[in-house]
Structures are given as C-alpha cells and as structure tokens.
Design an enzyme around this catalytic site. Structure first.
Site, mmCIF file in Angstrom:
data_model
loop_
_atom_site.group_PDB
_atom_site.id
_atom_site.type_symbol
_atom_site.label_atom_id
_atom_site.label_comp_id
_atom_site.label_asym_id
_atom_site.label_seq_id
_atom_site.Cartn_x
_atom_site.Cartn_y
_atom_site.Cartn_z
ATOM 1 N N ASP A 1 1.233 -1.320 -0.119
ATOM 2 C CA ASP A 1 0.048 0.174 0.068
ATOM 3 C C ASP A 1 0.875 0.992 -0.041
ATOM 4 O OD1 ASP A 1 -2.734 -1.534 0.249
ATOM 5 O OD2 ASP A 1 -2.300 -1.654 2.101
ATOM 6 N N HIS B 1 -0.272 -1.061 -4.657
ATOM 7 C CA HIS B 1 -1.236 0.084 -4.996
ATOM 8 C C HIS B 1 -0.777 1.118 -4.698
ATOM 9 C CE1 HIS B 1 -5.502 0.024 -2.554
ATOM 10 N NE2 HIS B 1 -5.799 0.827 -3.192
ATOM 11 N N GLY C 1 -7.925 -2.038 9.354
ATOM 12 C CA GLY C 1 -8.139 -2.642 11.043
ATOM 13 C C GLY C 1 -9.762 -2.056 9.846
ATOM 14 N N ASP D 1 -10.329 -5.713 -1.661
ATOM 15 C CA ASP D 1 -9.271 -5.045 -0.148
ATOM 16 C C ASP D 1 -10.188 -3.665 0.322
ATOM 17 O OD1 ASP D 1 -7.013 -3.806 0.631
ATOM 18 O OD2 ASP D 1 -6.190 -2.567 -1.308
HETATM 19 C C1 DX5 Z 1 -6.517 -0.037 2.836
HETATM 20 C C2 DX5 Z 1 -5.659 -0.504 1.966
HETATM 21 C C3 DX5 Z 1 -5.446 -1.870 2.047
HETATM 22 C C4 DX5 Z 1 -5.657 -2.497 4.285
HETATM 23 C C5 DX5 Z 1 -5.552 -4.103 3.886
HETATM 24 O O1 DX5 Z 1 -6.130 1.557 3.053
HETATM 25 O O2 DX5 Z 1 -5.694 -0.367 0.733
HETATM 26 O O3 DX5 Z 1 -4.879 -2.688 1.348
HETATM 27 O O4 DX5 Z 1 -5.851 -1.665 4.965
HETATM 28 O O5 DX5 Z 1 -5.533 -4.077 5.766
HETATM 29 P P1 DX5 Z 1 -6.325 -4.750 6.234
HETATM 30 O O6 DX5 Z 1 -6.966 -6.252 5.164
HETATM 31 O O7 DX5 Z 1 -6.062 -4.643 7.841
HETATM 32 O O8 DX5 Z 1 -7.671 -3.821 6.050
HETATM 33 ZN ZN ZN Z 2 -4.363 -1.914 -0.205
#
Ligand code: DX5
Ligand code: ZN
Length: 237
Positions: free
Chosen positions: A46, A75, A162, A193
């Site tokens: 990310d 991403h 989270g 996602d």
């Molecule tokens: C959102 C991100 C995600 C997310 C994944 O801002 O793109 O990839 O944080 O984390 P979890 O699975 O913990 O929600």
């Molecule tokens: Zn992501």
C-alpha cells in the site's frame, strides 16, 4: 485482450494478496518467508502519500528492497500517479493499481503501464489494475474495461488497515461481475481490498472475488502461518 501475464495470474486464483505493511517490519524477511511457505503468491504493498489518503507509507526504494519471489502487487493511493508510475515499475512492481479518483487521466495511466516492461521478467509485462473507492460510481469503469487486467474494489475508505467493510459491499462485487460479463471481459480479475477478516472472507470469495487483500487478519503478531493458511483455504473452498 488477455495477456500471458494475466493468464498466469488467473491460474493462481482465487487467492489472497497479503498486505505487507501490517507485518512486523523489523522482521520482514522472516514474515515474508512464513507466508511464502504457506503458499501465498502475492504481496500487497500500500503506497500512500498523505494527500490522496491521510497516511503516508512507502515508495519505490522500499519496494525494490523487498527480496522475494512473491509477485509485488503495488496499490498506489497517491495523487497524480502518472509521473511516478515508471519508478514503481523500475522498483519491481508486477501489478500496479491506480485509483480512478487520483488522476484526471486514468486512461493515460493505463496506456503508460501497457508500454512498460516488468523488470522481474521482461516477457511478462506489468499488470494494470484500476481501483475504486467505496463512494465512486462503478460506471466510471466502463470505458476502461477493454484495456485493464484487474478491478480493485475498496471495501473501506483508503487510509489504514483494520477498518470495517462498508455495507452493501457485496452488491458492488456482483455489479462489477455483470459489467465484465457484458463487456466480454470475464477474464479481468476482481480484487477486494480492505476490511477482510476470518469471519467475512468466505462470503467475499463466495460472491466472486478472484483476489482478496488481507493485511491485519494475517499479520496479527501472533500466528502468521496459521492465519495465512486459514485465509488461503477460505478462498479455495
Ligand atoms: C486500505 C489499504 C488496504 C488495507 C488492508 O487503505 O489499501 O490494503 O489497509 O488492510 P486490512 O486487511 O487490515 O484491512
Ligand atoms: Zn491496498
């Protein structure tokens, strides 16, 4: 048109892409080898700039520094990504996902990606993902469907891990599935996602997601191997 790279990734699906930023970064090599041993094939990275979304995270040097055989699924949650895309590809991205809301020229971003070589294997090319925030109309995807490899639906507002899945999210997955079918691109991958947990992963996979991003549900600081196994099995059954 379906590329060799897309065919290769499709063969791994349904699968999970594990969010590396929720790992114990002081022990990253160990954390990655644990998920690799469990059969994880995709590492989700990310990238946040503090403008497109509130947090700031990592950039190309971090991505380049990760030594792994996992595919790097990058991403981009950054404003005006076009000028920065070549640096992320040069750093080893196998998949680059750009937010439709982050640029006035989403089509130009896709065109740019189509012309770049995958530095890990120049015969593969870079896979082109387009991401949508929960509040963005799905119709914005329509003109792009013939030229992309993956649609990423955010189930939360980007910023941090989270968070809880937004209501009515599954309906968006079903609608994108229909759009892909009508556009004669059922081969385009559908990725979900954000907000994925042990409790909801089977439901999301059951609705038809090909790739499910999971961060905190894997790297909870306690049982990384068991968590990764659980999430992979949930999408495979
Ligand atoms: C959102 C991100 C995600 C997310 C994944 O801002 O793109 O990839 O944080 O984390 P979890 O699975 O913990 O929600
Ligand atoms: Zn992501």
């Amino acid at each position: 048109m379906q590329s060799e790279a897309l065919r290769g990734l499709r063969e791994l699906c349904p699968t999970v892409s594990v969010g590396v930023l929720t790992a114990d970064l002081m022990n990253l090599e160990r954390e990655i080898s644990i998920i690799e041993n469990e059969g994880v094939k995709l590492l989700h990275i990310d990238v946040m700039d503090g403008c497109f979304c509130p947090m700031m995270t990592v950039g190309p040097p971090f991505i380049k520094g990760i030594r792994t055989s996992l595919l790097k699924d990058v991403h981009l949650m950054i404003d005006e990504p076009i000028s920065k895309i070549p640096d992320f590809v040069a750093a080893g991205a196998d998949i680059v996902t750009v937010h439709i809301e982050s640029t006035r020229h989403i089509h130009r971003a896709i065109q740019l990606l189509a012309g770049l070589k995958n530095v890990n294997d120049p015969s593969r090319g870079v896979l082109r993902g387009v991401a949508l925030n929960p509040g963005t109309p799905l119709e914005t995807l329509s003109p792009l469907l013939s030229e992309i490899d993956m649609v990423v639906l955010l189930a939360i507002n980007p910023g941090w891990s989270g968070q809880k899945l937004t209501p009515a999210f599954c309906e968006r997955i079903l609608r994108v599935k229909r759009m892909l079918h009508e556009a004669e691109r059922p081969d385009v991958l559908l990725c979900v996602d954000g907000g994925v947990t042990r409790e909801n992963i089977s439901m999301i996979s059951g609705v038809g997601a090909d790739i499910i991003v999971t961060g905190s549900a894997v790297f909870d600081g306690k049982a990384v191997a068991q968590n990764a196994r659980f999430m992979l099995e949930a999408v495979r059954t």
